[in-house]
Scaffold this motif. Sequence first.
Motif, PDB file in Angstrom:
ATOM      1  N   SER A   1     -10.801   0.561   3.802  1.00 31.43           N
ATOM      2  CA  SER A   1     -10.463   1.067   5.129  1.00 31.43           C
ATOM      3  C   SER A   1     -10.640  -0.047   6.153  1.00 31.43           C
ATOM      4  O   SER A   1     -11.246  -1.088   5.864  1.00 31.43           O
ATOM      5  CB  SER A   1     -11.375   2.235   5.484  1.00 31.43           C
TER       6      SER A   1
ATOM      7  N   VAL B   1       0.852  -1.191   0.000  1.00 32.51           N
ATOM      8  CA  VAL B   1       0.000   0.000   0.000  1.00 32.51           C
ATOM      9  C   VAL B   1       0.886   1.237   0.000  1.00 32.51           C
ATOM     10  O   VAL B   1       1.688   1.424   0.921  1.00 32.51           O
ATOM     11  CB  VAL B   1      -0.935   0.021   1.225  1.00 32.51           C
TER      12      VAL B   1
ATOM     13  N   GLU C   1      -1.460   6.831  -0.389  1.00 33.47           N
ATOM     14  CA  GLU C   1      -2.870   6.457  -0.292  1.00 33.47           C
ATOM     15  C   GLU C   1      -3.293   6.211   1.152  1.00 33.47           C
ATOM     16  O   GLU C   1      -4.339   5.620   1.404  1.00 33.47           O
ATOM     17  CB  GLU C   1      -3.129   5.174  -1.115  1.00 33.47           C
TER      18      GLU C   1
ATOM     19  N   ASP D   1      -6.879   6.814   2.597  1.00 34.93           N
ATOM     20  CA  ASP D   1      -7.990   5.888   2.372  1.00 34.93           C
ATOM     21  C   ASP D   1      -8.149   4.893   3.514  1.00 34.93           C
ATOM     22  O   ASP D   1      -9.272   4.539   3.889  1.00 34.93           O
ATOM     23  CB  ASP D   1      -7.774   5.103   1.073  1.00 34.93           C
ATOM     24  N   ILE D   2      -7.028   4.417   4.059  1.00 31.15           N
ATOM     25  CA  ILE D   2      -7.124   3.308   5.004  1.00 31.15           C
ATOM     26  C   ILE D   2      -6.975   3.738   6.453  1.00 31.15           C
ATOM     27  O   ILE D   2      -7.140   2.929   7.350  1.00 31.15           O
ATOM     28  CB  ILE D   2      -6.069   2.224   4.694  1.00 31.15           C
TER      29      ILE D   2
ATOM     30  N   GLU E   1      -5.129  -6.102  -5.994  1.00 29.20           N
ATOM     31  CA  GLU E   1      -6.210  -5.229  -6.429  1.00 29.20           C
ATOM     32  C   GLU E   1      -7.528  -5.525  -5.726  1.00 29.20           C
ATOM     33  O   GLU E   1      -8.489  -4.754  -5.849  1.00 29.20           O
ATOM     34  CB  GLU E   1      -6.409  -5.355  -7.937  1.00 29.20           C
TER      35      GLU E   1
ATOM     36  N   LEU F   1      -8.176  -5.211  -2.726  1.00 35.05           N
ATOM     37  CA  LEU F   1      -8.430  -4.172  -1.733  1.00 35.05           C
ATOM     38  C   LEU F   1      -8.765  -2.824  -2.367  1.00 35.05           C
ATOM     39  O   LEU F   1      -8.970  -1.843  -1.660  1.00 35.05           O
ATOM     40  CB  LEU F   1      -7.212  -4.001  -0.818  1.00 35.05           C
ATOM     41  N   LEU F   2      -8.804  -2.771  -3.692  1.00 41.06           N
ATOM     42  CA  LEU F   2      -9.138  -1.534  -4.400  1.00 41.06           C
ATOM     43  C   LEU F   2     -10.537  -1.641  -4.984  1.00 41.06           C
ATOM     44  O   LEU F   2     -10.930  -2.684  -5.504  1.00 41.06           O
ATOM     45  CB  LEU F   2      -8.135  -1.265  -5.524  1.00 41.06           C
TER      46      LEU F   2
ATOM     47  N   ARG G   1     -10.049   3.523  -4.659  1.00 42.43           N
ATOM     48  CA  ARG G   1      -9.640   3.787  -3.290  1.00 42.43           C
ATOM     49  C   ARG G   1      -9.367   2.461  -2.576  1.00 42.43           C
ATOM     50  O   ARG G   1      -9.891   1.405  -2.952  1.00 42.43           O
ATOM     51  CB  ARG G   1     -10.682   4.601  -2.523  1.00 42.43           C
ATOM     52  N   TRP G   2      -8.512   2.526  -1.560  1.00 38.84           N
ATOM     53  CA  TRP G   2      -8.180   1.346  -0.764  1.00 38.84           C
ATOM     54  C   TRP G   2      -9.246   1.120   0.291  1.00 38.84           C
ATOM     55  O   TRP G   2      -9.823   2.056   0.826  1.00 38.84           O
ATOM     56  CB  TRP G   2      -6.822   1.526  -0.086  1.00 38.84           C
TER      57      TRP G   2
END
Length: 538
Positions: A283, A68, A72, A75-76, A265, A267-268, A280-281
């Motif tokens: 959360s 990650v 980004e 996002d998480i 991917e 997690l996207l 977006r990743w």
Amino acid sequence: MEYFQKSELNFVAIDGTCSADPFKDFMVFFAAAYGVRGKIGIETDPPKLSYERWSMDQDVSIVSYIPVPYAESGDISDVSFENFAVDDASKINLSHIHTRLMELSEIYLAYQMASASTLSTPQIILMDRSLSGVLMSTDGYLSAVRLFGHPIGTRQLVFRDGLVASAHPFNDRLSVPTVKKFARWKFLVKELDSKNEIQIEELIQKTNIDKNKWAKTLNETYARELFEYDGFKISRKFDFAASWFDTVRFFEEFCDRLFHRREAEALLYPVLENGHERLRWMSPEDIAFLINVGIRALIEKCWEKRILLIGIVKDSATKFFSRNYIGVMRELGHYPQVPVKYLPWTDRSLLEGLAYQLDDLSAPWATVEFDSAYMSLHVEEDEKGRYIRGHRGLLVNQERLFARSLGQFYKKSSGSKTLMGHVVFLDRLLDPYFDNQFMNSDSIPTISSDVLGEIQPAFFGDNTVMNYGQATVMNLLGILTRNLFPEVIGYPDPLHKADWGAKSVKRRVDRLIQSSEITFRINPLNQKFRTLRDSARR
């Protein structure tokens, strides 16, 4: 064993591991779950019990590792941590997303085992985790979940799918979900799961709750998402059973992509922001939602296939038994007001101290079981009086799902010396076969307040009441606790070996992750000034 109707019981013991490895521009999250399989043999003539651990090639494991970028991290990271984080790496660390991924891997592996074909389905699933704790820690995140809008087949996952999932699991014999005041809409979801509508008079007769209270429930925000009410009948706005099926399918497909196909991917997902689509990743709240769906699906699968689901927690620093459960029971008058002054800080230290002083106490032994709802129920006192409340007054863990107790599986006294293992927490999924009597009895205490309404958690009384479910679990765990390793005396042998397996997988993956840094090390611009300076001094 009458309950299992077979003489050989297959089991799987599951443990997990995780890590977060920081690099210069990104962090790699790793999570894995490892399952050790075996069987318990039961012979009646002559009486004989045996434990056999299957070969390692029959063990099961699932693994994921995801890079990650720090860019980004917004996002998480949890919004509540942003004021405390000084850089992007700290934001990601505070999110603890790798521990959430580990929980998800363990729940998914258990769900896979429970969903297996009849020949390979285990009769016992052991997990190195507080299952009631997982359920409580992942519940109530719906308003923070950003995952709604993700495609499921030909449609999208929406907020009302999350509401239907939160109402599960369903079980009529255990009266789950109940008609408690602050979540009465969940009971309606169960009632309308297999039919389109219900007459209000029929509902009143079934629940002994008057029409005005039901009308108030149906005017709440969540209920308006799910039901239509014309004053005479309540109708569902969509097919609840199909919604639950789609949500579980989404959980299965996501975990398959993450843990079997190992797609980073996974997690996207796409979102619309300011009229533009971006990826977006996920959360921690998104992962918590998936865990919540998974554990509810696992519970229903275990009820369907008569699987004993058991969680074991070592080194717990909680006081759920002495403070929450005993405190509430004394307040209700079910246990005597024994005068006590100061108790040890944790339940574990309290019970280990008692076991050390009681020469006639032999292992295995356990405390009386208590409903996991008491993890959140407690007594508070102010200038106006004493009250039984949940977390923040209103939040109460789902009752009638898990029974908790504390037990010890090794204690040996010789003269003035006493050797013993740690006291551990035990979580047992309540079973309609064993535990129906503890749900439908006049002796069940009712917890009542203006905020909570009336709640009736499962009640197991004291040692004068025969609890076959707890007795079965204690006997099976006694067989599996072999005390072969001095570092884990009094702990089930398969769970210790599952820990070995998980850590072995982690060592192999760690080498793989660290080797990926070689290409970055050869370029000085990819290293920090501090790293270059310190390496030059050595």
